[in-house]
Design a protein around this motif. Sequence first.
Motif, mmCIF file in Angstrom:
data_model
loop_
_atom_site.group_PDB
_atom_site.id
_atom_site.type_symbol
_atom_site.label_atom_id
_atom_site.label_comp_id
_atom_site.label_asym_id
_atom_site.label_seq_id
_atom_site.Cartn_x
_atom_site.Cartn_y
_atom_site.Cartn_z
ATOM 1 N N MET A 1 24.989 -20.375 -20.659
ATOM 2 C CA MET A 1 25.417 -21.455 -19.791
ATOM 3 C C MET A 1 24.720 -21.299 -18.433
ATOM 4 O O MET A 1 24.515 -20.191 -17.964
ATOM 5 N N ALA A 2 24.394 -22.437 -17.859
ATOM 6 C CA ALA A 2 23.763 -22.442 -16.535
ATOM 7 C C ALA A 2 24.453 -23.477 -15.659
ATOM 8 O O ALA A 2 25.063 -24.418 -16.166
ATOM 9 N N ARG A 3 24.341 -23.282 -14.355
ATOM 10 C CA ARG A 3 24.924 -24.222 -13.397
ATOM 11 C C ARG A 3 23.907 -25.326 -13.128
ATOM 12 O O ARG A 3 22.718 -25.051 -12.945
ATOM 13 N N TYR A 4 24.399 -26.561 -13.088
ATOM 14 C CA TYR A 4 23.527 -27.715 -12.855
ATOM 15 C C TYR A 4 24.016 -28.527 -11.665
ATOM 16 O O TYR A 4 25.217 -28.603 -11.397
ATOM 17 N N TYR A 5 23.052 -29.133 -10.984
ATOM 18 C CA TYR A 5 23.306 -29.942 -9.799
ATOM 19 C C TYR A 5 22.502 -31.230 -9.891
ATOM 20 O O TYR A 5 21.452 -31.271 -10.522
ATOM 21 N N VAL A 6 22.999 -32.275 -9.212
ATOM 22 C CA VAL A 6 22.254 -33.523 -9.136
ATOM 23 C C VAL A 6 21.887 -33.761 -7.672
ATOM 24 O O VAL A 6 22.676 -33.464 -6.765
ATOM 25 N N ASN A 7 20.706 -34.265 -7.464
ATOM 26 C CA ASN A 7 20.258 -34.606 -6.119
ATOM 27 C C ASN A 7 20.947 -35.906 -5.716
ATOM 28 O O ASN A 7 20.834 -36.915 -6.409
ATOM 29 N N LYS A 8 21.689 -35.878 -4.607
ATOM 30 C CA LYS A 8 22.392 -37.069 -4.121
ATOM 31 C C LYS A 8 21.415 -38.146 -3.652
ATOM 32 O O LYS A 8 21.752 -39.326 -3.623
ATOM 33 N N ASN A 9 20.228 -37.726 -3.262
ATOM 34 C CA ASN A 9 19.208 -38.663 -2.778
ATOM 35 C C ASN A 9 18.303 -39.085 -3.930
ATOM 36 O O ASN A 9 17.753 -38.237 -4.626
ATOM 37 N N ALA A 10 18.150 -40.369 -4.091
ATOM 38 C CA ALA A 10 17.282 -40.886 -5.157
ATOM 39 C C ALA A 10 15.813 -40.695 -4.788
ATOM 40 O O ALA A 10 15.443 -40.714 -3.617
ATOM 41 N N GLN A 11 14.996 -40.530 -5.808
ATOM 42 C CA GLN A 11 13.542 -40.494 -5.627
ATOM 43 C C GLN A 11 13.069 -41.921 -5.366
ATOM 44 O O GLN A 11 13.837 -42.873 -5.475
ATOM 45 N N SER A 12 11.792 -42.092 -5.097
ATOM 46 C CA SER A 12 11.249 -43.429 -4.814
ATOM 47 C C SER A 12 11.411 -44.397 -5.992
ATOM 48 O O SER A 12 11.496 -45.600 -5.799
ATOM 49 N N ASN A 13 11.526 -43.849 -7.222
ATOM 50 C CA ASN A 13 11.703 -44.711 -8.397
ATOM 51 C C ASN A 13 13.183 -44.981 -8.703
ATOM 52 O O ASN A 13 13.513 -45.627 -9.679
ATOM 53 N N GLY A 14 14.082 -44.439 -7.877
ATOM 54 C CA GLY A 14 15.516 -44.667 -8.052
ATOM 55 C C GLY A 14 16.241 -43.604 -8.847
ATOM 56 O O GLY A 14 17.464 -43.620 -8.934
ATOM 57 N N ASP A 15 15.518 -42.640 -9.427
ATOM 58 C CA ASP A 15 16.144 -41.585 -10.226
ATOM 59 C C ASP A 15 16.786 -40.518 -9.335
ATOM 60 O O ASP A 15 16.269 -40.195 -8.264
ATOM 61 N N HIS A 16 17.902 -39.986 -9.815
ATOM 62 C CA HIS A 16 18.555 -38.841 -9.192
ATOM 63 C C HIS A 16 18.287 -37.660 -10.119
ATOM 64 O O HIS A 16 18.765 -37.645 -11.257
ATOM 65 N N GLU A 17 17.511 -36.695 -9.659
ATOM 66 C CA GLU A 17 17.116 -35.582 -10.515
ATOM 67 C C GLU A 17 18.216 -34.547 -10.676
ATOM 68 O O GLU A 17 18.909 -34.194 -9.724
ATOM 69 N N VAL A 18 18.348 -34.049 -11.901
ATOM 70 C CA VAL A 18 19.274 -32.978 -12.241
ATOM 71 C C VAL A 18 18.474 -31.674 -12.267
ATOM 72 O O VAL A 18 17.378 -31.624 -12.834
ATOM 73 N N HIS A 19 19.034 -30.628 -11.618
ATOM 74 C CA HIS A 19 18.371 -29.335 -11.525
ATOM 75 C C HIS A 19 19.270 -28.218 -12.023
ATOM 76 O O HIS A 19 20.483 -28.268 -11.849
ATOM 77 N N LYS A 20 18.634 -27.213 -12.608
ATOM 78 C CA LYS A 20 19.337 -25.993 -13.008
ATOM 79 C C LYS A 20 19.273 -25.013 -11.842
ATOM 80 O O LYS A 20 18.246 -24.918 -11.155
ATOM 81 N N GLN A 21 20.374 -24.293 -11.622
ATOM 82 C CA GLN A 21 20.406 -23.317 -10.534
ATOM 83 C C GLN A 21 19.212 -22.391 -10.628
ATOM 84 O O GLN A 21 18.867 -21.910 -11.707
ATOM 85 N N GLY A 22 18.577 -22.157 -9.488
ATOM 86 C CA GLY A 22 17.408 -21.295 -9.427
ATOM 87 C C GLY A 22 16.097 -22.049 -9.413
ATOM 88 O O GLY A 22 15.046 -21.453 -9.184
#
Length: 69
Positions: A1-22
């Motif tokens: 299991m890993a911790r995941y986060y979403v970027n509150k700020n959208a990219q220029s294309n409107g996507d909010h990227e999901v990232h794994k801790q680290g």
Amino acid sequence: MARYYVNKNAQSNGDHEVHKQGCSWMPADANREYLGDFANCHGAVQAAKKKGYTSADGCYHCCNPCHKS
């Protein structure tokens, strides 16, 4: 299991990227929302969409299987 986060700020294309801790491309603390612990990025992206980030997408670097081409 890993911790995941979403970027509150959208990219220029409107996507909010999901990232794994680290991830080297993780947004600053103030610009991310914790999604939870998941076995893979698919669950994390679905969690982001449920939280209202309807255009959530996996980070190319840490969540490539969930990154739209």
